[in-house]
Design a protein around this motif. Structure first.
Motif, PDB file in Angstrom:
ATOM      1  N   THR A 101      26.285  67.994  66.911  1.00 54.26           N
ATOM      2  CA  THR A 101      26.104  67.925  65.458  1.00 54.26           C
ATOM      3  C   THR A 101      25.082  66.854  65.096  1.00 54.26           C
ATOM      4  O   THR A 101      24.189  67.082  64.266  1.00 54.26           O
ATOM      5  CB  THR A 101      27.449  67.620  64.766  1.00 54.26           C
ATOM      6  OG1 THR A 101      28.324  68.739  64.941  1.00 54.26           O
ATOM      7  CG2 THR A 101      27.260  67.363  63.281  1.00 54.26           C
ATOM      8  N   GLU A 102      25.196  65.687  65.700  1.00 62.31           N
ATOM      9  CA  GLU A 102      24.234  64.620  65.424  1.00 62.31           C
ATOM     10  C   GLU A 102      22.839  65.005  65.896  1.00 62.31           C
ATOM     11  O   GLU A 102      21.840  64.680  65.241  1.00 62.31           O
ATOM     12  CB  GLU A 102      24.698  63.323  66.084  1.00 62.31           C
ATOM     13  CG  GLU A 102      25.956  62.740  65.435  1.00 62.31           C
ATOM     14  CD  GLU A 102      26.409  61.446  66.065  1.00 62.31           C
ATOM     15  OE1 GLU A 102      25.930  61.123  67.186  1.00 62.31           O
ATOM     16  OE2 GLU A 102      27.236  60.749  65.453  1.00 62.31           O
ATOM     17  N   LEU A 103      22.760  65.720  67.009  1.00 62.30           N
ATOM     18  CA  LEU A 103      21.469  66.186  67.503  1.00 62.30           C
ATOM     19  C   LEU A 103      20.835  67.175  66.518  1.00 62.30           C
ATOM     20  O   LEU A 103      19.609  67.276  66.427  1.00 62.30           O
ATOM     21  CB  LEU A 103      21.650  66.855  68.874  1.00 62.30           C
ATOM     22  CG  LEU A 103      20.413  67.037  69.755  1.00 62.30           C
ATOM     23  CD1 LEU A 103      19.827  65.695  70.156  1.00 62.30           C
ATOM     24  CD2 LEU A 103      20.769  67.855  70.987  1.00 62.30           C
ATOM     25  N   ALA A 104      21.699  67.866  65.764  1.00 64.88           N
ATOM     26  CA  ALA A 104      21.232  68.841  64.779  1.00 64.88           C
ATOM     27  C   ALA A 104      21.111  68.236  63.387  1.00 64.88           C
ATOM     28  O   ALA A 104      21.075  68.953  62.392  1.00 64.88           O
ATOM     29  CB  ALA A 104      22.181  70.037  64.740  1.00 64.88           C
ATOM     30  N   ASN A 105      21.042  66.900  63.322  1.00 64.61           N
ATOM     31  CA  ASN A 105      20.869  66.179  62.056  1.00 64.61           C
ATOM     32  C   ASN A 105      22.029  66.393  61.087  1.00 64.61           C
ATOM     33  O   ASN A 105      21.857  66.361  59.862  1.00 64.61           O
ATOM     34  CB  ASN A 105      19.544  66.579  61.389  1.00 64.61           C
ATOM     35  CG  ASN A 105      18.345  66.138  62.206  1.00 64.61           C
ATOM     36  OD1 ASN A 105      18.216  64.970  62.558  1.00 64.61           O
ATOM     37  ND2 ASN A 105      17.472  67.081  62.529  1.00 64.61           N
ATOM     38  N   THR A 111      31.077  68.162  59.253  1.00 65.02           N
ATOM     39  CA  THR A 111      30.748  69.367  60.009  1.00 65.02           C
ATOM     40  C   THR A 111      31.974  69.922  60.713  1.00 65.02           C
ATOM     41  O   THR A 111      32.764  69.169  61.286  1.00 65.02           O
ATOM     42  CB  THR A 111      29.653  69.080  61.051  1.00 65.02           C
ATOM     43  OG1 THR A 111      28.522  68.496  60.393  1.00 65.02           O
ATOM     44  CG2 THR A 111      29.214  70.352  61.765  1.00 65.02           C
ATOM     45  N   TYR A 112      32.121  71.223  60.651  1.00 67.95           N
ATOM     46  CA  TYR A 112      33.162  71.925  61.408  1.00 67.95           C
ATOM     47  C   TYR A 112      32.481  72.635  62.569  1.00 67.95           C
ATOM     48  O   TYR A 112      31.405  73.236  62.406  1.00 67.95           O
ATOM     49  CB  TYR A 112      33.875  72.953  60.534  1.00 67.95           C
ATOM     50  CG  TYR A 112      34.862  73.812  61.291  1.00 67.95           C
ATOM     51  CD1 TYR A 112      36.179  73.406  61.448  1.00 67.95           C
ATOM     52  CD2 TYR A 112      34.462  75.020  61.868  1.00 67.95           C
ATOM     53  CE1 TYR A 112      37.087  74.185  62.156  1.00 67.95           C
ATOM     54  CE2 TYR A 112      35.360  75.802  62.575  1.00 67.95           C
ATOM     55  CZ  TYR A 112      36.669  75.382  62.716  1.00 67.95           C
ATOM     56  OH  TYR A 112      37.561  76.141  63.428  1.00 67.95           O
ATOM     57  N   GLY A 113      33.100  72.602  63.740  1.00 64.09           N
ATOM     58  CA  GLY A 113      32.514  73.293  64.870  1.00 64.09           C
ATOM     59  C   GLY A 113      33.509  73.505  65.980  1.00 64.09           C
ATOM     60  O   GLY A 113      34.553  72.836  66.044  1.00 64.09           O
ATOM     61  N   TYR A 114      33.176  74.442  66.850  1.00 69.81           N
ATOM     62  CA  TYR A 114      34.033  74.696  68.012  1.00 69.81           C
ATOM     63  C   TYR A 114      33.211  75.329  69.123  1.00 69.81           C
ATOM     64  O   TYR A 114      32.080  75.778  68.894  1.00 69.81           O
ATOM     65  CB  TYR A 114      35.227  75.575  67.634  1.00 69.81           C
ATOM     66  CG  TYR A 114      34.904  77.020  67.315  1.00 69.81           C
ATOM     67  CD1 TYR A 114      34.974  78.012  68.294  1.00 69.81           C
ATOM     68  CD2 TYR A 114      34.557  77.414  66.018  1.00 69.81           C
ATOM     69  CE1 TYR A 114      34.704  79.330  68.002  1.00 69.81           C
ATOM     70  CE2 TYR A 114      34.283  78.740  65.718  1.00 69.81           C
ATOM     71  CZ  TYR A 114      34.362  79.702  66.719  1.00 69.81           C
ATOM     72  OH  TYR A 114      34.090  81.011  66.428  1.00 69.81           O
ATOM     73  N   GLY A 241      17.686  71.907  61.684  1.00 70.67           N
ATOM     74  CA  GLY A 241      19.146  71.967  61.572  1.00 70.67           C
ATOM     75  C   GLY A 241      19.665  71.609  60.198  1.00 70.67           C
ATOM     76  O   GLY A 241      19.123  72.024  59.168  1.00 70.67           O
ATOM     77  N   PHE A 242      20.720  70.785  60.175  1.00 71.68           N
ATOM     78  CA  PHE A 242      21.389  70.447  58.926  1.00 71.68           C
ATOM     79  C   PHE A 242      20.589  69.487  58.044  1.00 71.68           C
ATOM     80  O   PHE A 242      21.039  69.131  56.958  1.00 71.68           O
ATOM     81  CB  PHE A 242      22.765  69.851  59.215  1.00 71.68           C
ATOM     82  CG  PHE A 242      23.753  70.856  59.774  1.00 71.68           C
ATOM     83  CD1 PHE A 242      24.100  71.972  59.044  1.00 71.68           C
ATOM     84  CD2 PHE A 242      24.320  70.667  61.028  1.00 71.68           C
ATOM     85  CE1 PHE A 242      25.006  72.902  59.543  1.00 71.68           C
ATOM     86  CE2 PHE A 242      25.231  71.580  61.534  1.00 71.68           C
ATOM     87  CZ  PHE A 242      25.572  72.707  60.791  1.00 71.68           C
ATOM     88  N   LEU A 268      28.687  75.970  64.634  1.00 74.15           N
ATOM     89  CA  LEU A 268      28.756  74.822  63.730  1.00 74.15           C
ATOM     90  C   LEU A 268      28.514  75.276  62.303  1.00 74.15           C
ATOM     91  O   LEU A 268      27.702  76.165  62.054  1.00 74.15           O
ATOM     92  CB  LEU A 268      27.694  73.778  64.101  1.00 74.15           C
ATOM     93  CG  LEU A 268      27.687  73.221  65.525  1.00 74.15           C
ATOM     94  CD1 LEU A 268      26.482  72.306  65.724  1.00 74.15           C
ATOM     95  CD2 LEU A 268      28.972  72.462  65.814  1.00 74.15           C
ATOM     96  N   CYS A 269      29.221  74.659  61.364  1.00 76.37           N
ATOM     97  CA  CYS A 269      28.936  74.913  59.948  1.00 76.37           C
ATOM     98  C   CYS A 269      29.323  73.684  59.142  1.00 76.37           C
ATOM     99  O   CYS A 269      30.006  72.778  59.635  1.00 76.37           O
ATOM    100  CB  CYS A 269      29.677  76.151  59.433  1.00 76.37           C
ATOM    101  SG  CYS A 269      31.436  75.921  59.136  1.00 76.37           S
TER     102      CYS A 269
END
Length: 400
Positions: A101-105, A111-114, A241-242, A268-269
């Motif tokens: 997530t951090e890599l994707a800004n 952030t929710y992710g799995y 990304g984000f 991720l979302c």
């Protein structure tokens, strides 16, 4: 490994490779079973120096974790939710989600992710979030978008608008603008791709957002299956990304850039797009995932690989892959094969060689062109070998 055609796995054939592994009424001798598996492993390892055309990084080793094969690890429901069985690797999964997530800004707390089974699942998850947010919107994508988006639209019973690509292979934003003007007021769910399947083109998210604005609110799902572990280490590192507010979800296939023995992906979302609730009392976990029960082993392996490499190691992988792509362009050009590559891509497209060469090197082909993917396991010597075969006198003749 032999190709499916060589093994007779074709329509109408009664015999296939599966017959060699047929399971009978009685146990096979243990020695025979082990021999079959050992042969299977040896054949796959022998193909590694020729595996050029498909996006799977073979540069990994997890043999020191063989003990994982003797335990059951099941991540049920949301990674940050406890469940009654408690035989999961959720803390490791959360660490993986946070790092990427951090890599994707993005910000982990927002952030929710799995960890899901594939990039296709992650695409379906992201599109479901976008279409839930904008229920009247159509889904827009380019003709170069991965076919999983077509399947997702069909499963969701959503109208899919497929747009042409521009001369560089990216989504034609003028065509997108025209389509969205016709759908004014409905909103738009748009799939942007970071590394299209055949040419590695990277869609311009800023231009996509501007072009789709006439439809109303814009939701972008970013299919970064291949580019998600490459683009962060290019000039777009701080803007992808984000970092863009309209990007609501991301899909990254981890076996492609990182290297894994099993397919897996991050879905991720933005956290506000997810409603968390206990879906089954017997489980006791909240669950917004598509899979519910998910392979905990994948989370353990991802955590191990990322912990072993760190972000610095990911960057080293990405830079090596990009450098190899540059070498491939130079070498293929010298061989007269008309290569083409997008600047931040590790896919190199060139003139399609003879069929036996395509099979030997597992080249992905489309029409008169083929491509290679210079993932970290690809060495310059492999590209040299490919070019030598192509330039060999009589190479254009198909070999049996």
């Amino acid at each position: 490994m032999n190709t499916t055609a060589e093994l007779g796995i074709v329509s109408g054939d009664r015999r296939s490779a599966a017959d060699d592994y047929a399971i009978g009424s009685f146990p096979r001798p243990t020695g025979e079973i082990r021999d079959r598996v050992d042969t299977f492993i040896s054949e796959l390892r022998a193909d590694k120096p020729y595996f050029l055309g498909f996006p799977a990084n073979l540069d990994f080793s997890f043999s020191g974790l063989s003990g994982l094969l003797d335990i059951f690890v099941n991540n049920v429901g949301d990674p940050r939710s406890t469940e009654k069985a408690a035989i999961s690797a959720k803390p490791m999964e959360c660490a993986v989600v946070d790092a990427i997530t951090e890599l994707a800004n993005g910000r982990p707390e927002h952030t929710y992710g799995y960890v899901g089974a594939s990039g296709s699942e992650a695409n379906l998850f992201g599109l479901d979030r976008g279409c839930t947010l904008l229920p009247d919107a159509k889904i827009y994508c380019s003709a170069a978008t991965h076919y999983s988006v077509r399947k997702a639209a069909r499963l969701m019973r959503k109208e899919l608008v497929v747009l042409d690509c521009d001369e560089s292979g990216r989504m034609d934003v003028d065509a997108l603008a025209d389509a969205c003007r016709r759908d004014a007021g409905r909103g738009a769910v748009v799939v942007a791709t970071l590394g299209t399947t055949m040419t590695g083109a990277i869609d311009d998210v800023d231009a996509i957002v501007d072009a789709a604005a006439s439809a109303g609110r814009v939701y972008v799902h970013l299919d970064a299956a291949l580019g998600g572990l490459i683009v962060p280490f290019t000039e777009h590192g701080t803007t992808w990304g984000f970092a863009k507010a309209e990007v609501g979800s991301l899909a990254i296939s981890m076996h492609k850039g990182l290297g894994m023995p099993v397919p897996c992906a991050l879905a991720l979302c933005r956290a506000e797009l997810v409603r968390t609730a206990v879906e089954g009392e017997y489980v006791g976990a909240t669950d917004a995932t598509l899979g519910c029960s998910r392979a905990g082993m994948a989370s353990v392996l991802l955590w191990y690989a990322l912990s072993d490499k760190g972000i610095a190691g990911l960057e080293q992988h990405a830079r090596r892959a990009l450098t190899t792509a540059e070498y491939a362009v130079t070498t293929l050009a010298a061989s007269g094969l008309n290569p083409m590559r997008h600047r931040e891509s590790i896919i190199v497209v060139f003139d399609r060689p003879a069929e036996w060469i395509c099979r030997k090197y597992y080249l992905a082909t489309e029409g008169e062109r083929a491509h290679i993917v210079t993932l970290p396991h690809v060495r310059e010597s492999m590209i040299d070998s490919l070019c030598l075969d192509i330039l060999e006198p009589g190479a254009a003749v198909t070999r049996g």
